[in-house]
Design a protein around this motif. Sequence first.
Motif: not given
Length: 377
Positions: A172, A178, A186, A202, A219, A221
């Motif tokens: 998280e 992003l 990333i 994601k 966000v 993943f």
Amino acid sequence: MPYDLTEEQRDRYRATSIRSQLRKQTLLRGYDEAKPVLGINLGERLDPDDLMPQLEVNGLTSLSLFSGGGGLDIGFERAGFEHRASLEILDICGETLRANRPDWAVLSGAVAGDVRAAAFTTFRGVDVVHGGPPCQPFSIAGKQAGADDPRNMWPDFVRCILQTRPRAFIAENVPGMLDQKFEAFIRDNIVDPLSSQYTIFKFKLAAHDFGVPQSRRRVFFVGFRAARDAARWVEPEPTHGDVGTLFGPLLPRNTARKTLGLPGMGFDVVAPTLRSGFTGPRNTTGVLNSKASLKVWNDLHIWPNGVQPTRSMAAAYPPENGHFRMSVSDCALLQGFPADWRFSGAVYQALGQIGNSVCPPVAYAVARQVARALGIA
Ligand SMILES: C[S@@+](CC[C@H](N)C(=O)[O-])C[C@H]1O[C@@H](n2cnc3c(N)ncnc32)[C@H](O)[C@@H]1O
């Protein structure tokens, strides 16, 4: 960073602070916690447990990294996962976790809890690894140095995945991650080292879409080792939102005043994002996140500064403008923590744990979907 203030502004703030301290001393003179102040927020409060009904044990185990005050851990527990261990560098967070769950294995402190020094091989066989690597490297409140920030701990999260080989992982972070400027980060730090073994998804979630009475985006993943599990993955669907639309969520959003049991006054909305107390000016007892959010708190007649340890102490010491002063448990409620979850430490440390956390109902929504993808009905 020190505030850029003129001498005149400094004097004014100093005078206000002294006046406010004197007022506090006068109001709290003879204050007795055993005799709570009556007559304030007596309405029915939201019960966050209703947002995340305890599911039966699902046979899957979870390892928690960077556990903080336990937001993700609570969500996974309520979704039926069996807690294997938590690793967290701050002792005070470890105390919170141990006090609330004496049977959990909690590794905390600069030696036992440091993820950078952990030998993860002992956790091989765990089904799921979850964690929120520190977000300051990406936070808009920070300098956004990404990989160059010494607090970038994604490499250690990835090392844990490669060493324990869980069936799934969940990470998280703040939405700033992003931003286009972190695309290469990333790719280099998450996708490239993991994508030969994991299918990675994601996505962003908003806490107020899951019944949390606060505007807060994060966000996520999520990665699956088996193609079959990845094929079953479905992102969590909002449960709360604008009612009345044909395909809309079922329940209306929870709002700040109603959640806290405050009387109606013709205006009520979700609370602004609570500030993460471990960042910015140290030891502060305020949750104000931005200038813009001050207007919303004002319109709600809720005071976002000088949070008190208990509700009765907050009631005994109302702000001069008559707005509702919050206690730690009010802030925890606005973050979606169960009413019986207690935070160890001083007020600023409790607010740090609250403001740093994944809202438990959001963690629960993700955990449920992960369990489904792993074949749990
Ligand atoms: C964003 S918070 C995580 C919040 C948590 N996921 C929750 O839902 O409550 C990040 C946490 O990582 C911890 N941390 C930072 N560096 C660490 C390290 N080297 N090892 C272990 N924990 C660390 C911080 O103390 C902080 O509590």
